[in-house]
Structures are given as structure tokens and as C-alpha cells.
Design an enzyme around this catalytic site. Structure first.
Site, short mmCIF file in Angstrom:
data_model
loop_
_atom_site.label_atom_id
_atom_site.label_comp_id
_atom_site.label_asym_id
_atom_site.label_seq_id
_atom_site.Cartn_x
_atom_site.Cartn_y
_atom_site.Cartn_z
N TYR A 169 9.90 -69.29 -53.11
CA TYR A 169 11.29 -69.72 -53.35
C TYR A 169 12.06 -70.01 -52.06
O TYR A 169 13.28 -69.86 -52.02
CB TYR A 169 12.01 -68.68 -54.21
CG TYR A 169 11.38 -68.56 -55.59
CD1 TYR A 169 11.74 -69.44 -56.60
CD2 TYR A 169 10.38 -67.63 -55.84
CE1 TYR A 169 11.13 -69.38 -57.85
CE2 TYR A 169 9.75 -67.56 -57.08
CZ TYR A 169 10.14 -68.44 -58.08
OH TYR A 169 9.53 -68.38 -59.32
N GLU A 174 10.07 -80.14 -73.03
CA GLU A 174 8.79 -80.65 -72.52
C GLU A 174 8.94 -82.02 -71.87
O GLU A 174 8.34 -82.30 -70.83
CB GLU A 174 7.74 -80.71 -73.64
CG GLU A 174 7.37 -79.36 -74.25
CD GLU A 174 6.97 -78.32 -73.21
OE1 GLU A 174 6.46 -78.69 -72.14
OE2 GLU A 174 7.18 -77.12 -73.48
N HIS A 200 9.89 -81.93 -68.30
CA HIS A 200 8.76 -81.76 -67.37
C HIS A 200 8.13 -83.12 -67.08
O HIS A 200 7.84 -83.46 -65.93
CB HIS A 200 7.70 -80.86 -67.99
CG HIS A 200 8.07 -79.40 -68.07
ND1 HIS A 200 8.50 -78.69 -67.00
CD2 HIS A 200 8.03 -78.52 -69.12
CE1 HIS A 200 8.72 -77.41 -67.36
NE2 HIS A 200 8.44 -77.30 -68.64
N GLU A 232 11.57 -76.01 -65.16
CA GLU A 232 11.91 -75.56 -66.52
C GLU A 232 13.32 -75.97 -66.93
O GLU A 232 13.64 -76.01 -68.13
CB GLU A 232 11.76 -74.04 -66.61
CG GLU A 232 10.35 -73.52 -66.32
CD GLU A 232 9.30 -74.12 -67.22
OE1 GLU A 232 9.63 -74.57 -68.34
OE2 GLU A 232 8.11 -74.16 -66.80
N HIS A 247 2.60 -66.23 -72.09
CA HIS A 247 2.54 -66.38 -70.64
C HIS A 247 1.80 -65.25 -69.94
O HIS A 247 1.46 -65.37 -68.76
CB HIS A 247 3.96 -66.51 -70.09
CG HIS A 247 4.71 -67.67 -70.72
ND1 HIS A 247 5.08 -67.65 -72.05
CD2 HIS A 247 5.11 -68.85 -70.23
CE1 HIS A 247 5.69 -68.78 -72.34
NE2 HIS A 247 5.73 -69.54 -71.26
N ARG A 303 10.64 -68.08 -63.65
CA ARG A 303 11.10 -69.47 -63.69
C ARG A 303 12.05 -69.72 -64.87
O ARG A 303 12.99 -70.51 -64.74
CB ARG A 303 9.89 -70.40 -63.79
CG ARG A 303 9.08 -70.20 -65.04
CD ARG A 303 7.79 -71.01 -65.07
NE ARG A 303 6.93 -70.69 -63.93
CZ ARG A 303 5.78 -71.29 -63.69
NH1 ARG A 303 5.34 -72.23 -64.51
NH2 ARG A 303 5.05 -70.96 -62.65
O1 X8Z Z 1 7.03 -71.64 -72.48
C1 X8Z Z 1 8.03 -72.30 -72.66
C2 X8Z Z 1 7.94 -73.79 -72.84
C3 X8Z Z 1 6.83 -74.38 -72.09
S1 X8Z Z 1 7.02 -74.33 -70.35
C4 X8Z Z 1 7.74 -74.09 -74.31
N1 X8Z Z 1 9.23 -71.69 -72.73
C5 X8Z Z 1 9.38 -70.25 -72.60
C6 X8Z Z 1 8.78 -69.51 -73.79
O2 X8Z Z 1 8.42 -70.17 -74.78
O3 X8Z Z 1 8.68 -68.29 -73.73
C7 X8Z Z 1 10.53 -72.35 -72.92
C8 X8Z Z 1 11.51 -71.24 -73.11
C9 X8Z Z 1 10.88 -70.02 -72.53
ZN ZN Z 2 8.54 -75.55 -69.68
#
Ligand code: X8Z
Ligand code: ZN
Length: 631
Positions: free
Chosen positions: A237, A399, A402, A426, A527, A536
Site C-alpha cells: 500500500y 464486476e 474491474h 474493488e 476468500h 481491499r
Molecule cells: O468478492 C466480491 C466480489 C468479487 S471481487 C463479488 N465481493 C466481496 C464478497 O463477496 O465477499 C464484493 C463485496 C465483498
Molecule cells: Zn471485486
């Protein structure tokens, strides 16, 4: 998404690219599914020369070779990752593991070679590229035989286990998207509990893999000179890692009082609906009652918490989409229309030919939404399992943000083809989404028959806060948990208790019942098995309001921030695109300044946007004992 350099690839997919970055393709091919075998390149050989002179010229030559090599390898890997993410089989997993291992080995080699120039006086652009090479990996493998292979097999397995997860609900095997749709609408606490607990049965099997992955990645991070993998993540960062951690504390302290007001109000309304036995009017909230599998956004329970007086909110987007002729593709076309209205180019024809917009019925895929750039240039795509509802209407805009970013910075040198930081990546689509969710815009595109007046401000802001403000502590806690895991503060035996404690501390939430001894609840959030850093999203939750405040000022808007829409504003679009085109060529603070004039992270814009609601919440909460004990 994955981590990594600026690979061609996905923002939100495992592997490389970290948040949405992309890479250039050397040969400007029209990569496509229609390519014949004869035009398919052989796997790229790994590595650049081993012996550059340790001089300024040597550094320049090394960086140039690294950029060329990375462009080649990242495209190769991205195409294999796409093949696995859109068709999970033994063979595609095998291929992805192999390709990821090769790419990780290359990146580790490049990072180590970059470090050799630490003491050499070089041109600032070369210095920035050398630094980025060192920071490019999300999960580095140590430099010993077999380590990259083992790591890659684990990460592909974790991601695939999550993506193919199913559990029994009322006698049927259901997927995450089935469960999420039921949970959004269910108002039966027995049912919500079953869904919450059911989805979390898919993750205990991941725990040992996860622990091993942490060991290997930490070994790799230490070889690159970082204390652990969390320290590596915090180093991206343009400021010292410890300062970045302190900066997230500062931002959280700025917005926490607002979250506590929302928590207090929602808890009282849940108590009124479900009674003391289900949701007491003190202490934490039961996590399964909030309409989302991770309680990260609460907009789905708007009907439960809507203001008692003043009627319903101005609109229910899911109802509007369903009662009009919207399907998944029309939602994406509508999202594209917003960007085009700001003067940006339409999406290429290949986007429509190659994207995965809905869940294929004949195979296993990674449904978690992501945006990809396969060739670091124009082969941009989304991969979603879109349903016709308000949540996915937002996700489509997210999306596409991005993809528009990826395309805007495609002419930067390879190592700068990435977001200013991952929070910027994001925040692009989220910023557009703030306009796309306004009643004014929904009326302009014919979804809403009339534009409501000021009497609908509080219902509208409440609905937005249920998603945007409720998200803030979740956006923070996922990596707070991971930072402790990577540092060793949280050992594998304590993975789940630490996760539950973080939920309580940051979100003020508790699971609907005791968790089983083998639970690994973090593994039930994409994630974590997908190894996508999460801070992020916390940053994006702040940045999107900074972008909104600046854009509305540029547009000459003088009304309340939450009613502003930049739809159709080409001047704002041009200035926004100028920031996107910078990619990662300069410290993110420069990109922020270029578009907003702000000096850095600033949570005051979020406070400006929601100011009327905060006053209203404080009135509603008067006489209530707010907060919860984290002990
Ligand atoms: O993962 C995402 C996107 C793809 S970068 C759909 N988001 C996070 C999640 O789903 O936990 C967007 C909001 C937060
Ligand atoms: Zn995203």
C-alpha cells in the site's frame, strides 16, 4: 481471486492477479476457444537470465525481461485458470496446479532477482517495478524442490472444495447459491439456522490443508524478507506495513460509532419480530437472522427493519427486476450501459462470447463472481452465476468495474497493469453502483415508474446502510483473522474459536448455536479457501464514497450526496477514466488525488453520505442500551 502480480486474470479468483489485474499478451493473439491446436502455444519456459550486472543498466534490462516473461506466463496461466474455474474436473485441477506452481516459481525467482538491485541507484520507474516484483505474490512458495507444487495443489483443492460444496437441506442437496436465495427470504429462525449451519458443513475438511498452506506460504514469505505472509500482504500500500495496519484501525474508529448505531437499531427490530428467545434486545445479534450467509450485508432483511412509520421504501429492486423482463444477460447489458453513458467504450464482442453469465447446468464451476482479463489487453470477461435479484444487479456493476479498469490500464507497462491498490480495483464498480441504485437512475431506465421525493430519503439510506455500513466490520475482520493466523498468534487448533471471537468483537454477532469441535467456519467464506486478501473490500467501502463525493462535485451537484447519480455524465467519465488509465504506475495516493483531490483515505465522505440516517438512527435508539460485550 488471487493474489499475485498483475497477472492476466481475475479479480477474485484464485491465483494470480490480485484483484483484478491483468497482463499484456505478447503476441496480440485473438485468443479464443476457437483456436486450433496448431496455434496453441507450448507451455512457456520459466525464467529470465540469471546474471544481469548489478548496475542501473542491469536493473533496466532485468525489468524489461521480467515484464515480457510475466506477460507470457500470466496469459498462459490465466487461460488454464479460466478452464478450471468454468469446469472443475480432476484434469483441470491437475492442469491448474501445475501451471500455478510454475508461475509461482517464476515469480519467486523474479522477486529474488529484483532484491539484488536493492542497493543500486536506479531510475524511479525501474525502482517501482522492482518493488512491485517483490510484492507481487499472494502466497509465495519457498525456494526448495516440491514446495511450489505442494502449495499449488493445496490452493486448487481448497478453491475447488469450496466451489463444489453442497449440503442436505430438507432432504435435498443444495448449493451455496440455492442456500443464499432461501436465506435472503426466510423469516423462520429454525430454517435460517439450518442453512447457516448446513453451509458450514462443507469446510471442516479444509482445515488441515489450510494449516499446511499457511506453513508453506510463511516459509516463502520469510525467504523474501517478510516476517510472515500477513506482513507481505500489508506491504502493498505504498507505505510501511505497520502504518497500513494503523491506518485501517484509524478508519475503523471513524466509522465504528455509525455501525454501532445501525447494530442497535437492527437488533431492536429483530427483537420485536422474533422475541427474546430468538433475539434478545441486548448483546450480540444472531448471525443467521440477517439475510446473508456471512451476515456481511443485511439489505435482504430491509422488510424486517423498515421504518415503522412512513411506509415501505421506495422500491424493492428484486421485485422490479422480476416484474420487468430482466434476465441475467439484460442485467449485464444494463450495467454496460451505465459505463457507456459515461463515455467509456462498449464491451468487446468477445466479452459476450466468452463470459460465463449464468451457472452451467452440466458441470461444476466456481460460482463466486469474478472479473478476468485473459490476455492483459482486451480479452475481458466476467464469470458469474447471476440470479435476477438486487444483490446480483449490484454485483454485475461491481464486476464490470474491474473489467473497465483492466481495459483502461492495458497500455501501461506490464508491471503497472493493476489497480492503484487492490482497494481501488474493488471500488470502481461499487462507485458506479452508488449511482445505479438511486431511484432517479432506476426511473431513467424504466425500472421505477416514479422518482420518490425527500420522504423516501431515510428508507433509501437505511437500505443502503444495511449493505454498506453493515459490511465495514466484516471487511476488516476477515484479514484480522488471517493476519493472526499467518503471524502464529492463532494456531490451527484455535482457528474456529478465533473466527467466532472476531465476529463478536468486530461485528457484534454470534452463530445461531454452539459450533461443533471440528468446525472451520472461515473456510465457508470464499476468500479464505480462495486466498483472496480481504482488506481491499474494507478500503473499497471507504473509497467508493470518496469517489462519489468528488464525482458529484465535478458534476456540479449541490443536493444530498445519496441522491446524486453520474449516469450520462461524460465529463466525470473522462476524469474517472484518466485515473483508471494510471493503473499502478504511481503510488495510490497520486491516483486518489488525481480524481478526488483528497490526500489519502478519508472516511468523512461515508459520513457525509449517511449523515441524515445517522441522526435518525440516534433518535430511534434513544433510551436503548446499545453495544455488546466482546468478552
Ligand atoms: O468478492 C466480491 C466480489 C468479487 S471481487 C463479488 N465481493 C466481496 C464478497 O463477496 O465477499 C464484493 C463485496 C465483498
Ligand atoms: Zn471485486
Amino acid at each position: 481471486m488471487k493474489r499475485q502480480m498483475m497477472t492476466a486474470v481475475a479479480v477474485c479468483a484464485l491465483a494470480f492477479a490480485a484483484g483484478c489485474a491483468s497482463t499484456p499478451s505478447p503476441a496480440a493473439r485473438t485468443a479464443g476457444t476457437e483456436q486450433t491446436a496448431s496455434t496453441t502455444p507450448a507451455p512457456p519456459a520459466t525464467g529470465v537470465k540469471a546474471d544481469y550486472p548489478i548496475t542501473a543498466d542491469g536493473a533496466t534490462a532485468f525489468v524489461a525481461d521480467a515484464e515480457t516473461k510475466w506477460a507470457e506466463v500470466s496469459e498462459y496461466v490465466a487461460r488454464i485458470q479460466w478452464a478450471r474455474a468454468t469446469n472443475i474436473t480432476f484434469d483441470t485441477m491437475w492442469l491448474e496446479s501445475r501451471a500455478n506452481a510454475e508461475a509461482t516459481e517464476l515469480q519467486v525467482q523474479l522477486a529474488n532477482q529484483a532484491a539484488k538491485f536493492n542497493e543500486v541507484q536506479v531510475d524511479p520507474v525501474v525502482r517501482r517495478k522492482l518493488n512491485l516484483l517483490r510484492l507481487s505474490l499472494v502466497l509465495p512458495a519457498p525456494n526448495r524442490p516440491g514446495a511450489a507444487d505442494e502449495l499449488a495443489q493445496i490452493t486448487t483443492r481448497l478453491d475447488s472444495t469450496y466451489s463444489t460444496g453442497k449440503f442436505d437441506f430438507k432432504g435435498h442437496q443444495i448449493t451455496l447459491d440455492d442456500a443464499s436465495l432461501i436465506l435472503a427470504d426466510s423469516r423462520d429462525p429454525e430454517e435460517t439456522k439450518a442453512l447457516y449451519e448446513g453451509w458450514r458443513t462443507i469446510s471442516p475438511v479444509m482445515r488441515d490443508d489450510y494449516a499446511r498452506m499457511v506453513e508453506i506460504a510463511n516459509e516463502g514469505s520469510r525467504e523474501l524478507g517478510f516476517a510472515d505472509t500477513g506482513a507481505l500482504w500489508r506491504s502493498g500500500y505504498d507505505m510501511p506495513a505497520d502504518d497500513f495496519a494503523a491506518e485501517t484501525d484509524r478508519l475503523w474508529a471513524q466509522v465504528k460509532p455509525f455501525y454501532e448505531n445501525l447494530h442497535c437499531y437492527v437488533r431492536a427490530r429483530l427483537n420485536a419480530k422474533y422475541g427474546d428467545a430468538v433475539q434478545p434486545n441486548h448483546g450480540p445479534i444472531r448471525a443467521d437472522l440477517l439475510g446473508n450467509m456471512w451476515s456481511q450485508q443485511w439489505g435482504n432483511i430491509y422488510d424486517v427493519v423498515a421504518p415503522a412509520s412512513g411506509g415501505a421504501s421506495s422500491y424493492d429492486l428484486t421485485e422490479l427486476l422480476k416484474s420487468t423482463d430482466y434476465d441475467a444477460t439484460k442485467m449485464v447489458k444494463t450495467g454496460e450501459g451505465f459505463y457507456v453513458s459515461m463515455g467509456l467504450d462498449p464491451l468487446p464482442q468477445t466479452f459476450w462470447e466468452r463470459s460465463q453469465i449464468t451457472r452451467p447446468r452440466d458441470r461444476e464451476v466456481v460460482c463466486h463472481a469474478s472479473a478476468w482479463n485473459l490476455d492483459n489487453a482486451d480479452d475481458i470477461r466476467i464469470k458469474m452465476c447471476t440470479n435476477v435479484n438486487g444483490d446480483d444487479f449490484y454485483t454485475v456493476h461491481h464486476e464490470l468495474g474491474h473489467n473497465y479498469y483492466q481495459r483502461a490500464y492495458k497500455n501501461q507497462p506490464m508491471l503497472f497493469r493493476n489497480g492503484a491498490n487492490d482497494g481501488f480495483h474493488e471500488a470502481i464498480g461499487d462507485f458506479v453502483g452508488l449511482s445505479a441504485l438511486t431511484p432517479t437512475y432506476l426511473n431513467q431506465i424504466g425500472l421505477l415508474k416514479t422518482t420518490p421525493g425527500a420522504e423516501e430519503d431515510i428508507p433509501f439510506l437505511l437500505k443502503m446502510a444495511l449493505d454498506k455500513i453493515a459490511f465495514l466490520p466484516f471487511g476488516l475482520m476477515v484479514d484480522r483473522w488471517r493476519w493472526d493466523v499467518f503471524s502464529g498468534e492463532t494456531a490451527p487448533a484455535a482457528y474456529n474459536t478465533a473466527w467466532t471471537a472476531d465476529m463478536l468483537q468486530y461485528q457484534g454477532l454470534v452463530p445461531p448455536g454452539p459450533r461443533p469441535a471440528n468446525a472451520f467456519d472461515p473456510g465457508a467464506k470464499y476468500h479464505v479457501p480462495g486466498n483472496t486478501p480481504y482488506t481491499r473490500y474494507f478500503l473499497a467501502a471507504i473509497y467508493q464514497f470518496q469517489f462519489q463525493r468528488a464525482a458529484c462535485k465535478q458534476a456540479g451537484w449541490t443536493g444530498p450526496l445519496h441522491r446524486c447519480s453520474v449516469y450520462g455524465n461524460k465529463e466525470v467519465g473522462a476524469r474517472f477514466n484518466a485515473m483508471l488509465q494510471m493503473g499502478q504506475s504511481q503510488p495510490w495516493q497520486e491516483a486518489m488525488k488525481a480524481f478526488t483531490g483528497d490526500d489519502g483515505n478519508d472516511a468523512s465522505a461515508i459520513a457525509d453520505y449517511f449523515a441524515p440516517l445517522n441522526v435518525w438512527l440516534e433518535e430511534q435508539n434513544r433510551g436503548h442500551q446499545c453495544g455488546w460485550s466482546a468478552a
